[in-house]
Design a protein around this motif. Structure first.
Motif, PDB file in Angstrom:
ATOM      1  N   TYR A  37     -36.077 -59.424   4.595  1.00 45.67           N
ATOM      2  CA  TYR A  37     -36.574 -58.761   3.383  1.00 45.67           C
ATOM      3  C   TYR A  37     -35.400 -58.657   2.412  1.00 45.67           C
ATOM      4  O   TYR A  37     -34.564 -57.746   2.540  1.00 45.67           O
ATOM      5  N   ARG A  43     -32.647 -56.573   4.376  1.00 47.16           N
ATOM      6  CA  ARG A  43     -33.033 -56.003   5.681  1.00 47.16           C
ATOM      7  C   ARG A  43     -33.559 -57.123   6.570  1.00 47.16           C
ATOM      8  O   ARG A  43     -34.234 -58.039   6.098  1.00 47.16           O
ATOM      9  N   ASN A  61     -37.551 -61.591  10.661  1.00 51.02           N
ATOM     10  CA  ASN A  61     -38.012 -61.230   9.314  1.00 51.02           C
ATOM     11  C   ASN A  61     -36.810 -60.974   8.414  1.00 51.02           C
ATOM     12  O   ASN A  61     -35.844 -60.335   8.834  1.00 51.02           O
ATOM     13  N   VAL A 114     -44.258 -52.451   5.882  1.00 53.98           N
ATOM     14  CA  VAL A 114     -42.823 -52.414   5.578  1.00 53.98           C
ATOM     15  C   VAL A 114     -42.669 -52.401   4.068  1.00 53.98           C
ATOM     16  O   VAL A 114     -43.287 -53.205   3.359  1.00 53.98           O
ATOM     17  N   ASP A 167     -50.907 -55.724  14.440  1.00 58.37           N
ATOM     18  CA  ASP A 167     -50.354 -56.979  14.946  1.00 58.37           C
ATOM     19  C   ASP A 167     -51.457 -57.752  15.666  1.00 58.37           C
ATOM     20  O   ASP A 167     -52.073 -57.272  16.615  1.00 58.37           O
ATOM     21  N   LEU A 169     -40.008 -54.314  18.852  1.00 56.01           N
ATOM     22  CA  LEU A 169     -39.355 -54.593  17.570  1.00 56.01           C
ATOM     23  C   LEU A 169     -37.940 -54.031  17.523  1.00 56.01           C
ATOM     24  O   LEU A 169     -37.733 -52.852  17.831  1.00 56.01           O
ATOM     25  N   HIS A 193     -49.436 -50.480  10.388  1.00 59.59           N
ATOM     26  CA  HIS A 193     -48.082 -50.222   9.902  1.00 59.59           C
ATOM     27  C   HIS A 193     -47.775 -51.132   8.716  1.00 59.59           C
ATOM     28  O   HIS A 193     -48.515 -52.087   8.456  1.00 59.59           O
ATOM     29  N   HIS A 221     -51.031 -53.552   8.180  1.00 57.71           N
ATOM     30  CA  HIS A 221     -51.661 -54.498   9.103  1.00 57.71           C
ATOM     31  C   HIS A 221     -51.554 -53.992  10.533  1.00 57.71           C
ATOM     32  O   HIS A 221     -50.760 -53.102  10.836  1.00 57.71           O
ATOM     33  N   ARG A 274     -41.099 -61.187   1.768  1.00 56.19           N
ATOM     34  CA  ARG A 274     -40.188 -61.469   2.881  1.00 56.19           C
ATOM     35  C   ARG A 274     -40.244 -62.939   3.241  1.00 56.19           C
ATOM     36  O   ARG A 274     -41.173 -63.658   2.880  1.00 56.19           O
ATOM     37  N   SER A 311     -35.395 -57.837  10.589  1.00 60.33           N
ATOM     38  CA  SER A 311     -35.980 -57.234  11.793  1.00 60.33           C
ATOM     39  C   SER A 311     -36.396 -58.344  12.745  1.00 60.33           C
ATOM     40  O   SER A 311     -36.585 -59.496  12.332  1.00 60.33           O
TER      41      SER A 311
HETATM   42  O1  AKG Z   1     -39.995 -55.520   9.803  1.00 56.94           O
HETATM   43  C1  AKG Z   1     -40.518 -54.643  10.475  1.00 56.94           C
HETATM   44  O2  AKG Z   1     -39.950 -53.562  10.722  1.00 56.94           O
HETATM   45  C2  AKG Z   1     -41.919 -54.821  11.041  1.00 56.94           C
HETATM   46  C3  AKG Z   1     -42.459 -56.205  10.863  1.00 56.94           C
HETATM   47  C4  AKG Z   1     -43.892 -56.343  11.286  1.00 56.94           C
HETATM   48  O3  AKG Z   1     -44.643 -55.399  11.315  1.00 56.94           O
HETATM   49  C5  AKG Z   1     -44.403 -57.676  11.686  1.00 56.94           C
HETATM   50  O4  AKG Z   1     -43.693 -58.695  11.520  1.00 56.94           O
HETATM   51  O5  AKG Z   1     -45.557 -57.726  12.190  1.00 56.94           O
END
Ligand code: AKG
Ligand code: FE2
Length: 340
Positions: free
Chosen positions: A175, A259, A173, A251, A192, A200, A249, A190, A97, A261
């Motif tokens: 991707y 994508r 972000n 991705v 946060d 988010l 979590h 990871h 990403r 976010s």
């Molecule tokens: O892109 C996402 O849905 C989550 C991104 C994420 O976990 C982060 O940037 O810490």
């Protein structure tokens, strides 16, 4: 102990109805203590603002390479700006990403007027007030951490207003879609690190985000229109001694479509010490995880992750440590060999 089962959706509108507020607080406690991940709807951030911002992201990430290099995170002592595609690794694997980070500027460092992300700060503070109520502590307890040089909402707070501003961070972000044979890690598993709470927005309808259940399995966190996903940062887990978890979590990088976010990482003041946060978390909350450990629960996740090591006992130092790990060269350039 329960497993995550399903990510709950909390309707924040219930907070306005005295007859339903109790139900919302019960749902919030369940989400904080048993899941560590939730959706919120009726959160108060206007959809047209979210949509307008989201629609700008393709243009941002398709800027000429030269411009992106000028705005590179490696040129910023605050680790703000662009990260190249696959520039970061999580758990030893490349994250497929790109990112662009903006944050509350710190006037103490930059010596110029700060332009904090007021909108993000204000709505996230309302959510923090609900968390305080769920913990049965006075509403506004945490305001003293966020309001530099203003009156504390908690009269007996010793700390109140002397902290540096928290560095709230808004991240974009990207991707990119990729050939199916190259599908892989958008961002690896990871927690946060840099924030207190994460809010988010997932742009579009792509299924890519997963949260890890306590048995190690992955549960999808699909985009749901009109909602934001909320999860807890390391500092929240550490402050509650693990009662509320910063859930792992990841991705997945998918082939179908680009994508985007937008996470907003709500920070804590950088010079705040963890013990100062723990002081306002009730003992009844901090004792929860200890009891579970005594009862032999939490088999797969016994120890609370070390958020702080003795050299780095303030939130800011811990956050810096996270960036040092991710951007060694930049860290050395701005902070010198002694940060290691
Ligand atoms: O892109 C996402 O849905 C989550 C991104 C994420 O976990 C982060 O940037 O810490
Ligand atoms: Fe994350």
């Amino acid at each position: 102990m329960s497993s995550i089962r399903k990510i709950p959706i909390l309707d924040l509108k219930l907070a306005d109805d005295p007859a339903k507020r109790g139900l919302l607080l019960d749902q919030l406690r369940d989400a904080l203590f048993n899941v560590g991940f939730l959706y919120i709807c009726n959160h108060g951030v206007p959809q047209d603002i979210i949509d307008a911002l989201s629609s700008k992201l393709p243009t941002l990430f398709h800027l000429p390479q030269q411009r992106k290099r000028e705005l590179s995170k490696t040129k910023s002592p605050h680790f703000l700006g662009f990260s190249d595609y696959a520039q970061e690794t999580t758990q030893g694997k490349l994250d497929l990403r790109e990112q662009y980070d903006i944050a509350t500027e710190l006037p103490e460092v930059y010596q110029k007027d700060a332009t904090p992300n007021e909108r993000g700060r204000d709505f996230s503070k309302l959510f923090v007030h609900l968390v305080e109520e769920a913990f049965s502590i006075p509403i506004g307890t945490f305001d003293s951490f966020f309001n530099k040089n203003s009156d504390s909402a908690v009269s007996d707070s010793t700390t109140a207003s002397d902290f540096l501003s928290p560095q709230h961070r808004l991240r974009f972000n990207f991707y990119p879609a990729m050939p199916p044979e190259q599908e892989g890690q958008g961002v690896g598993p990871h927690k946060d690190m840099a924030g207190w709470l994460t809010f988010l927005h997932q742009v579009g309808t792509e299924r890519a985000l997963d949260v890890q259940d306590r048995d190690g399995s992955w549960i999808p966190v699909d985009p749901i229109p009109g909602t934001l996903v909320v999860n807890l940062g390391y500092a929240f887990e550490a402050a509650t001694e693990g009662a509320a978890r910063a859930t792992v979590h990841r991705v997945r990088a998918r082939s179908q479509k680009d994508r985007y976010s937008i996470p907003f990482f709500m920070g804590l003041p950088l010079d705040l010490k963890l013990s100062e946060v723990q002081n306002v978390i009730p003992e009844s909350v901090r004792a929860m995880r200890r009891k579970e450990l005594e009862n032999g629960e939490w088999a797969i996740d016994k120890k609370i992750e070390t958020f702080l090591d003795p050299r780095w006992d303030s939130i800011g130092e811990s956050v810096l440590r996270r960036f040092i790990r991710g951007y060694k060269k930049t860290a050395l350039k701005y902070y010198g060999q002694e940060v290691y």
